[in-house]
Scaffold this active site. Structure first.
Site, PDB file in Angstrom:
ATOM      1  N   LYS A 285     -39.395  38.735  51.755  1.00  0.00           N
ATOM      2  CA  LYS A 285     -40.012  37.532  52.307  1.00  0.00           C
ATOM      3  C   LYS A 285     -40.615  36.674  51.190  1.00  0.00           C
ATOM      4  O   LYS A 285     -40.937  37.179  50.115  1.00  0.00           O
ATOM      5  CB  LYS A 285     -41.143  37.925  53.268  1.00  0.00           C
ATOM      6  CG  LYS A 285     -40.720  38.663  54.514  1.00  0.00           C
ATOM      7  CD  LYS A 285     -41.939  39.067  55.333  1.00  0.00           C
ATOM      8  CE  LYS A 285     -41.559  39.819  56.592  1.00  0.00           C
ATOM      9  NZ  LYS A 285     -40.878  38.950  57.578  1.00  0.00           N
ATOM     10  N   ARG A 359     -36.006  45.699  64.917  1.00  0.00           N
ATOM     11  CA  ARG A 359     -35.031  46.090  65.943  1.00  0.00           C
ATOM     12  C   ARG A 359     -34.360  47.418  65.610  1.00  0.00           C
ATOM     13  O   ARG A 359     -33.900  48.117  66.508  1.00  0.00           O
ATOM     14  CB  ARG A 359     -34.002  44.968  66.123  1.00  0.00           C
ATOM     15  CG  ARG A 359     -33.129  44.682  64.930  1.00  0.00           C
ATOM     16  CD  ARG A 359     -32.493  43.285  64.986  1.00  0.00           C
ATOM     17  NE  ARG A 359     -33.503  42.255  64.802  1.00  0.00           N
ATOM     18  CZ  ARG A 359     -33.228  40.945  64.824  1.00  0.00           C
ATOM     19  NH1 ARG A 359     -31.989  40.528  65.040  1.00  0.00           N
ATOM     20  NH2 ARG A 359     -34.191  40.067  64.647  1.00  0.00           N
TER      21      ARG A 359
END
Length: 509
Positions: A285, A359
């Site tokens: 990130k 996920r």
């Protein structure tokens, strides 16, 4: 006054139910009084109640007019009223008069009042005359402070609110039970906030699992903790894959409340994302605001708080929480974009983006949770930045089985957490096709990112299980200024939604 206790790691204020003001002056105290906006910009007026006599009401209204108080929603005015047995009165605005006040209006007013109080040990309120539960929840959550890592130089000098007295004409046992439930719910939210606010240096997977186990043991839950060796042996490829870049290995925690009274009682599985810190892994990130990723275990925090609360409230259903915990770090051992892993249950996944890690751990947990054959599955996670783009900072997205999704969203709105139902279009599954595996973990499109993530998770939910996924990417962590009963930092969302859904299932199946 009869005290109502609520046990938690957070030192929640003690709540007492009373039908009259104290006869003698209470040291270090404040009386919270709701006020209304005057007509045509006229002076604010006190909301009618049976606890203040005409003299006290007159003193309050004269002081408010002198200070130019308008009574707008959540506006606060502190005054001294010599005839009352408290150090001061805090008038909180409710806006224009209504026939019926929404619970969230009272909750926010109580929270705004509590946030403003410094050096006050005892709070007495007449907001409870309008809505007992909402005023208790708002006061406890507004009074919340997280000071575990502050030294004596910056820690608050006062202990903060420690006693709350709610005024209500009915002080029977049933009313005290209602007050106790409200205090327990608020305390559970505060527990989730504590987890989110604890920095990743001190809350890594093993420590998170340890604290979850301690809470579970104290509540009488069945507790199972799977370490990294067990996870690898049993095929939890998503959890292992996400955690393999960190020196602090992953865990899976199972917390079970066995409350079913009959063979027809419903069972509910809870799953929450527990990424204790998310750098993005190899798909790292940007540095700006990465520190907010201390909140990437907000779903797990809320699930743990909820199952503990279900046990404390003795809900007559089975509730089993499955909580995957990992730290997503870049290193020489981290998974790479292009790697293929095998989720628990056998589905293979091409990892195109290591920052779409939530996920992966959730899929493992969902498959494991479905092995218990629950009637319902509620999963929550700080899953996608796309949630913030679509719905903003305060509105969770709710996806899943149409009927149950709508039920969860409606209940979420009723408790003030404002979940909003979102679709899962069938065509989005095509975006998750992989050239080398059963699925890819991201699509090649920049659109509908929240819905694509929900579509991915749907692939792992067993047929026949009513399922709801709550994306709380922004609502779990308030990076702006405080408002209502919500402080800066961890919010505890969606603890109240999930518990309200559990209560609804216990009542209605």
């Amino acid at each position: 006054m009869s005290p109502v206790s609520a046990s938690s790691g957070y030192p929640s204020p003690t709540v007492a139910v009373a039908s009259t003001l104290p006869k003698r002056k209470v040291a270090s105290s404040v009386l919270i009084v709701p006020i209304l906006s005057g007509d045509d910009d006229g002076p604010a007026t006190v909301v009618a109640n049976s606890y203040l006599d005409a003299e006290a009401v007159g003193e309050i209204e004269v002081a408010l007019e002198a200070l130019g108080a308008k009574g707008g929603a959540e506006q606060l005015t502190r005054i001294v009223v010599p005839s009352l047995p408290v150090d001061s009165v805090l008038a909180v605005g409710l806006g224009r008069e209504r026939d019926q006040w929404p619970a969230e209006t009272i909750r926010r007013a109580a929270g705004a009042a509590a946030r403003s109080l410094s050096g006050v040990e005892t709070v007495i309120t007449t907001l409870s005359d309008i809505d007992l539960e909402a005023s208790i929840e708002g006061l406890i959550l507004g009074a919340y402070r997280f000071t575990a890592f502050r030294s004596d130089k910056t820690a608050p000098r006062d202990a903060g609110v420690r006693k709350v007295s709610v005024l209500t004409p009915d002080t029977r046992a049933a009313t005290k039970d209602i007050a106790a439930r409200a205090a327990a719910i608020a305390t559970a939210v505060a527990t989730a906030r504590d987890f989110v606010n604890t920095p990743p240096s001190h809350l890594f997977p093993a420590e998170f699992a340890k604290r979850a186990k301690a809470l579970g043991d104290a509540a009488g839950l069945e507790v199972e903790v799977l370490d990294d060796k067990t996870l690898a042996r049993e095929g939890y490829g998503g959890i292992i894959g996400v955690g393999k870049g960190s020196s602090r290995p992953p865990r899976l925690v199972r917390l079970s409340h066995r409350g079913a009274k009959t063979k027809n009682s419903k069972s509910v599985a809870l799953v929450g994302k527990g990424v204790t810190f998310d750098t993005g892994g190899i798909s790292i990130k940007p540095a700006a605001n990465m520190h907010h990723m201390t909140s990437d275990m907000g779903g797990a925090a809320a699930v743990i708080a909820t199952v503990v609360l279900a046990a404390q409230q003795k809900l007559p259903i089975d509730v089993v929480a499955t909580v995957p915990m990992a730290e997503n770090m870049p290193s020489s051992t981290a998974q790479r974009p292009g790697d293929v892993l095998t989720q628990y249950g056998g589905i293979t996944v091409e990892v195109l983006n290591t920052d779409a890690e939530g996920r992966l751990i959730l899929a493992d947990a969902i498959v494991r949770a479905c092995e218990d054959e629950p009637d319902y599955l509620i999963e929550t996670s700080t899953l996608t930045g796309a949630q913030t783009v679509a719905l903003g900072a305060r509105t969770p997205g709710v996806m899943g089985s149409d009927e149950f999704r709508d039920r969860v969203a409606e209940i979420s709105q009723s408790v003030g957490e404002n979940g909003w139902a979102m679709p899962l279009p069938e065509e989005l599954k095509d975006d998750l096709k992989s050239t080398v595996a059963d699925l890819a973990n991201v699509s090649g499109s920049r659109f509908a990112g929240m819905l694509v993530a929900g579509t991915y998770l749907r692939e792992f939910v067993s047929d026949g299980v009513q399922w709801a996924h709550i994306d709380i990417a922004a609502p779990a962590y308030n990076s702006g200024g405080p408002w209502g009963y919500t402080p800066k930092g961890g919010t505890g969302v969606p603890t109240r939604t999930m518990f309200a859904v559990l209560e609804d299932i216990a009542r209605n199946g």
